[in-house]
Write a protein that holds these residues in place. Structure first.
Motif, PDB file in Angstrom:
ATOM      1  N   GLN A  71      -5.278 -12.744  -6.817  1.00 23.70           N
ATOM      2  CA  GLN A  71      -6.495 -13.462  -6.455  1.00 23.70           C
ATOM      3  C   GLN A  71      -7.588 -12.512  -5.986  1.00 23.70           C
ATOM      4  OE1 GLN A  71      -5.400 -16.443  -3.581  1.00 23.70           O
ATOM      5  NE2 GLN A  71      -4.593 -17.852  -5.128  1.00 23.70           N
ATOM      6  N   ASN A  72      -7.196 -11.440  -5.349  1.00 20.82           N
ATOM      7  CA  ASN A  72      -8.176 -10.450  -4.865  1.00 20.82           C
ATOM      8  C   ASN A  72      -7.720  -9.064  -5.318  1.00 20.82           C
ATOM      9  OD1 ASN A  72     -10.167  -9.026  -3.613  1.00 20.82           O
ATOM     10  ND2 ASN A  72      -9.554  -9.536  -1.522  1.00 20.82           N
ATOM     11  N   PRO A  73      -8.048  -8.670  -6.560  1.00 21.47           N
ATOM     12  CA  PRO A  73      -7.518  -7.418  -7.114  1.00 21.47           C
ATOM     13  C   PRO A  73      -7.900  -6.175  -6.334  1.00 21.47           C
ATOM     14  CG  PRO A  73      -8.518  -8.798  -8.830  1.00 21.47           C
ATOM     15  CD  PRO A  73      -8.889  -9.383  -7.511  1.00 21.47           C
ATOM     16  N   PHE A  74      -9.007  -6.219  -5.606  1.00 19.95           N
ATOM     17  CA  PHE A  74      -9.476  -5.019  -4.926  1.00 19.95           C
ATOM     18  C   PHE A  74      -8.891  -4.875  -3.522  1.00 19.95           C
ATOM     19  CE2 PHE A  74     -12.721  -6.087  -8.044  1.00 19.95           C
ATOM     20  CZ  PHE A  74     -12.818  -4.886  -8.732  1.00 19.95           C
ATOM     21  N   ASN A  75      -8.074  -5.850  -3.115  1.00 23.58           N
ATOM     22  CA  ASN A  75      -7.426  -5.773  -1.805  1.00 23.58           C
ATOM     23  C   ASN A  75      -6.071  -5.067  -1.956  1.00 23.58           C
ATOM     24  OD1 ASN A  75      -6.825  -6.128   0.893  1.00 23.58           O
ATOM     25  ND2 ASN A  75      -6.040  -8.216   0.601  1.00 23.58           N
ATOM     26  N   LEU A  76      -6.133  -3.801  -2.303  1.00 24.18           N
ATOM     27  CA  LEU A  76      -4.911  -3.023  -2.490  1.00 24.18           C
ATOM     28  C   LEU A  76      -4.961  -1.778  -1.619  1.00 24.18           C
ATOM     29  CD1 LEU A  76      -6.022  -0.534  -4.439  1.00 24.18           C
ATOM     30  CD2 LEU A  76      -5.772  -2.251  -6.212  1.00 24.18           C
ATOM     31  N   HIS A  77      -3.836  -1.120  -1.487  1.00 27.95           N
ATOM     32  CA  HIS A  77      -3.729   0.066  -0.641  1.00 27.95           C
ATOM     33  C   HIS A  77      -3.130   1.210  -1.457  1.00 27.95           C
ATOM     34  CE1 HIS A  77      -3.509  -3.469   2.053  1.00 27.95           C
ATOM     35  NE2 HIS A  77      -4.263  -2.728   2.862  1.00 27.95           N
ATOM     36  N   PHE A  78      -3.721   2.368  -1.325  1.00 21.67           N
ATOM     37  CA  PHE A  78      -3.173   3.555  -1.969  1.00 21.67           C
ATOM     38  C   PHE A  78      -2.022   4.082  -1.128  1.00 21.67           C
ATOM     39  CE2 PHE A  78      -7.280   3.276  -3.970  1.00 21.67           C
ATOM     40  CZ  PHE A  78      -7.039   3.719  -5.268  1.00 21.67           C
ATOM     41  N   ILE A  79      -0.865   4.209  -1.771  1.00 19.48           N
ATOM     42  CA  ILE A  79       0.346   4.618  -1.057  1.00 19.48           C
ATOM     43  C   ILE A  79       0.872   5.960  -1.561  1.00 19.48           C
ATOM     44  CG2 ILE A  79       1.007   2.262  -0.483  1.00 19.48           C
ATOM     45  CD1 ILE A  79       2.895   2.274  -2.847  1.00 19.48           C
ATOM     46  N   GLY A  80       0.047   6.662  -2.315  1.00 23.02           N
ATOM     47  CA  GLY A  80       0.463   7.980  -2.801  1.00 23.02           C
ATOM     48  C   GLY A  80       1.601   7.885  -3.804  1.00 23.02           C
ATOM     49  N   GLY A  81       2.598   8.725  -3.610  1.00 20.20           N
ATOM     50  CA  GLY A  81       3.733   8.775  -4.527  1.00 20.20           C
ATOM     51  C   GLY A  81       4.923   7.957  -4.089  1.00 20.20           C
ATOM     52  N   GLN A  82       4.707   6.938  -3.238  1.00 15.46           N
ATOM     53  CA  GLN A  82       5.834   6.155  -2.730  1.00 15.46           C
ATOM     54  C   GLN A  82       6.540   5.387  -3.848  1.00 15.46           C
ATOM     55  OE1 GLN A  82       4.963   3.698   0.671  1.00 15.46           O
ATOM     56  NE2 GLN A  82       3.713   5.287   1.666  1.00 15.46           N
ATOM     57  N   ASN A  83       5.778   4.912  -4.829  1.00 14.68           N
ATOM     58  CA  ASN A  83       6.413   4.203  -5.945  1.00 14.68           C
ATOM     59  C   ASN A  83       7.365   5.127  -6.702  1.00 14.68           C
ATOM     60  OD1 ASN A  83       5.206   1.668  -5.590  1.00 14.68           O
ATOM     61  ND2 ASN A  83       3.362   2.288  -6.702  1.00 14.68           N
ATOM     62  N   TYR A  84       6.982   6.376  -6.868  1.00 14.53           N
ATOM     63  CA  TYR A  84       7.823   7.326  -7.603  1.00 14.53           C
ATOM     64  C   TYR A  84       9.052   7.730  -6.791  1.00 14.53           C
ATOM     65  CZ  TYR A  84       3.882   7.679 -10.815  1.00 14.53           C
ATOM     66  OH  TYR A  84       2.882   7.396 -11.721  1.00 14.53           O
ATOM     67  N   THR A  85       8.881   7.916  -5.493  1.00 13.32           N
ATOM     68  CA  THR A  85      10.041   8.239  -4.666  1.00 13.32           C
ATOM     69  C   THR A  85      10.989   7.045  -4.544  1.00 13.32           C
ATOM     70  OG1 THR A  85       8.771   7.657  -2.671  1.00 13.32           O
ATOM     71  CG2 THR A  85       8.772   9.976  -3.356  1.00 13.32           C
ATOM     72  N   LYS A  86      10.428   5.846  -4.590  1.00 14.01           N
ATOM     73  CA  LYS A  86      11.265   4.642  -4.531  1.00 14.01           C
ATOM     74  C   LYS A  86      12.164   4.538  -5.756  1.00 14.01           C
ATOM     75  CE  LYS A  86      10.948  -0.411  -4.162  1.00 14.01           C
ATOM     76  NZ  LYS A  86      10.016  -1.578  -4.084  1.00 14.01           N
ATOM     77  N   LEU A  87      11.671   5.022  -6.899  1.00 18.35           N
ATOM     78  CA  LEU A  87      12.478   4.975  -8.118  1.00 18.35           C
ATOM     79  C   LEU A  87      13.759   5.790  -7.966  1.00 18.35           C
ATOM     80  CD1 LEU A  87       9.739   5.333 -10.890  1.00 18.35           C
ATOM     81  CD2 LEU A  87      11.068   3.302 -10.339  1.00 18.35           C
ATOM     82  N   LEU A  88      13.693   6.867  -7.197  1.00 14.52           N
ATOM     83  CA  LEU A  88      14.872   7.715  -7.015  1.00 14.52           C
ATOM     84  C   LEU A  88      15.973   7.008  -6.244  1.00 14.52           C
ATOM     85  CD1 LEU A  88      13.069  11.090  -6.148  1.00 14.52           C
ATOM     86  CD2 LEU A  88      13.925  10.322  -8.374  1.00 14.52           C
ATOM     87  N   GLN A  89      15.616   5.973  -5.476  1.00 15.43           N
ATOM     88  CA  GLN A  89      16.589   5.245  -4.672  1.00 15.43           C
ATOM     89  C   GLN A  89      16.893   3.863  -5.246  1.00 15.43           C
ATOM     90  OE1 GLN A  89      14.700   5.137  -0.856  1.00 15.43           O
ATOM     91  NE2 GLN A  89      14.840   7.346  -0.520  1.00 15.43           N
ATOM     92  N   ASP A  90      16.233   3.495  -6.324  1.00 16.95           N
ATOM     93  CA  ASP A  90      16.398   2.175  -6.931  1.00 16.95           C
ATOM     94  C   ASP A  90      17.607   2.199  -7.871  1.00 16.95           C
ATOM     95  OD1 ASP A  90      16.225  -0.263  -8.203  1.00 16.95           O
ATOM     96  OD2 ASP A  90      14.059  -0.175  -8.493  1.00 16.95           O
ATOM     97  N   GLN A  91      18.678   1.545  -7.463  1.00 14.74           N
ATOM     98  CA  GLN A  91      19.898   1.562  -8.267  1.00 14.74           C
ATOM     99  C   GLN A  91      19.729   0.818  -9.587  1.00 14.74           C
ATOM    100  OE1 GLN A  91      23.160   0.107  -5.890  1.00 14.74           O
ATOM    101  NE2 GLN A  91      23.099   1.850  -4.481  1.00 14.74           N
ATOM    102  N   THR A  92      18.917  -0.228  -9.599  1.00 18.13           N
ATOM    103  CA  THR A  92      18.686  -0.958 -10.846  1.00 18.13           C
ATOM    104  C   THR A  92      17.942  -0.073 -11.847  1.00 18.13           C
ATOM    105  OG1 THR A  92      18.558  -3.022  -9.605  1.00 18.13           O
ATOM    106  CG2 THR A  92      17.739  -3.051 -11.862  1.00 18.13           C
ATOM    107  N   PHE A  93      16.953   0.661 -11.360  1.00 15.90           N
ATOM    108  CA  PHE A  93      16.240   1.585 -12.248  1.00 15.90           C
ATOM    109  C   PHE A  93      17.173   2.677 -12.752  1.00 15.90           C
ATOM    110  CE2 PHE A  93      14.048   5.681 -12.625  1.00 15.90           C
ATOM    111  CZ  PHE A  93      13.216   5.407 -13.698  1.00 15.90           C
ATOM    112  N   GLN A  94      18.025   3.183 -11.881  1.00 16.21           N
ATOM    113  CA  GLN A  94      18.978   4.214 -12.296  1.00 16.21           C
ATOM    114  C   GLN A  94      19.931   3.679 -13.363  1.00 16.21           C
ATOM    115  OE1 GLN A  94      20.859   5.632  -8.707  1.00 16.21           O
ATOM    116  NE2 GLN A  94      18.941   6.362  -7.817  1.00 16.21           N
ATOM    117  N   GLN A  95      20.356   2.412 -13.208  1.00 17.49           N
ATOM    118  CA  GLN A  95      21.228   1.809 -14.222  1.00 17.49           C
ATOM    119  C   GLN A  95      20.494   1.670 -15.546  1.00 17.49           C
ATOM    120  OE1 GLN A  95      24.604   0.773 -13.948  1.00 17.49           O
ATOM    121  NE2 GLN A  95      24.358   0.552 -16.161  1.00 17.49           N
ATOM    122  N   SER A  96      19.235   1.241 -15.494  1.00 17.18           N
ATOM    123  CA  SER A  96      18.454   1.102 -16.724  1.00 17.18           C
ATOM    124  C   SER A  96      18.213   2.462 -17.374  1.00 17.18           C
ATOM    125  CB  SER A  96      17.120   0.416 -16.429  1.00 17.18           C
ATOM    126  OG  SER A  96      16.265   1.249 -15.653  1.00 17.18           O
ATOM    127  N   ALA A  97      17.974   3.477 -16.559  1.00 14.26           N
ATOM    128  CA  ALA A  97      17.767   4.824 -17.109  1.00 14.26           C
ATOM    129  C   ALA A  97      19.046   5.343 -17.757  1.00 14.26           C
ATOM    130  CB  ALA A  97      17.302   5.774 -16.007  1.00 14.26           C
TER     131      ALA A  97
END
Length: 317
Positions: A71-97
């Motif tokens: 509803q408000n696309p511009f109400n977002l926050h920059f979190i740096g590389g947290q999404n990428y570091t989260k992938l390293l701990q995401d077991q579902t992503f690791q299974q898919s990889a």
């Protein structure tokens, strides 16, 4: 009359040489402008529907953009590389990889080998038979991916599928091909390979027909056997074609989506979940668009690295 040893230039060239620099430059600019005008519609479409989404998705991969931001696309926050570091701990992503890696490691070599074998067989066959086999092997490539996956899902059905009915005819109990965690991924890989053999076969066939037949004749005169002709003539001459097919096949298998999505929905227990499916789930089921963008760019980096490795290994010396 021209002097001996000289040739007359075409009238257009003579006129261009006689024209002063100013008009020539203006004519060149007009030609460039006309070219850009003809290319403008495609350029605008590319910028709006491809370049801009790519740029936006790259920015989103460093944000927490999710369902709350619809509803408000511009109400977002920059979190740096947290999404990428989260992938390293995401077991579902690791299974898919891991599933995607298995598909590539098994599927790509088998697909290339079968496509090359079929291409050699078709290339040596009778003209009428070659046409029939070309159409037969290439038909799955031009058929709807979803239709193929639906047909194979019914063929591999444990109760009413044709494959298990054949087992029943010989007194055997057919397995649950798509419901057994040990058989689901191999079944999906088989369907992906079956569908892609035709595209590789056509490209290899074009490469085989470009090899000079005198090379084989010279080899036979020297007493070379069939395998020696294949090893020392066919493979070296097909190296550029092999590189092309290898890169295209690897990219396609890394982006495997339609077959597991239609046949198994990623199950059972995520044993057929691919990276592309996980990206789709995060982006369009859960609306975690920032996280999904990070998954997409990780996949993009893997594709680039694999392509570079293939170019280094298979390129001509």
């Amino acid at each position: 009359m021209s002097k001996a040893g000289t040739t007359l230039a075409p009238p257009q060239a003579q006129a261009a040489l006689k024209a002063p620099p100013g008009p020539r430059k203006a004519r060149s600019e007009q030609q460039n402008l006309a070219g850009w005008l003809f290319a403008l519609p495609w350029t605008v479409i590319f910028m709006v529907f491809m370049a801009l989404p790519i740029l936006v998705s790259f920015v989103l991969s460093f944000t927490d953009f999710g369902i709350a931001n619809l509803q408000n696309p511009f109400n977002l926050h920059f979190i740096g590389g947290q999404n990428y570091t989260k992938l390293l701990q995401d077991q579902t992503f690791q299974q898919s990889a891991l599933n995607t890696l298995i598909i590539v490691v098994i599927g790509v070599p088998v697909n290339i080998a079968l496509a090359l074998m079929v291409a050699i067989g078709v290339n040596r066959g009778v003209s009428f038979v070659r046409t029939i086999f070309r159409v037969g092997y290439y038909l799955p490539v031009v058929t709807s991916f979803v239709a193929i996956a639906v047909v194979w899902r019914f063929l591999l059905d444990p109760d009413a599928g044709l494959v298990n009915n054949v087992f029943h005819m010989v007194g055997l109990q057919g397995p649950n091909w798509l419901g057994n965690p040990a058989l689901a991924l191999p079944s999906v890989i088989f369907v992906i390979i079956w569908r892609n053999i035709g595209s590789g076969m056509i490209i290899f066939l074009a490469g085989l027909q470009g090899i000079d037949t005198t090379l084989y004749e010279a080899g036979k005169i020297d007493g070379a056997a069939t395998f020696a002709l294949f090893r020392y003539i066919t493979l070296p001459m097909l190296r550029p074609t092999l590189l092309f097919v290898s890169v295209l096949t690897s990219i396609g298998f890394l982006q495997a989506f339609q077959e597991p999505f239609v046949m198994t929905q990623g199950g059972p227990l995520n044993h057929t979940l691919t990276t592309q499916m996980y990206l789709y789930q995060q982006g369009f089921n859960f609306f975690n668009l920032g996280y999904a963008s990070a998954v997409g760019y990780v996949l993009f980096v893997v594709i680039v690295i694999l392509a570079v490795i293939q170019f280094r290994v298979l390129r001509e010396a």
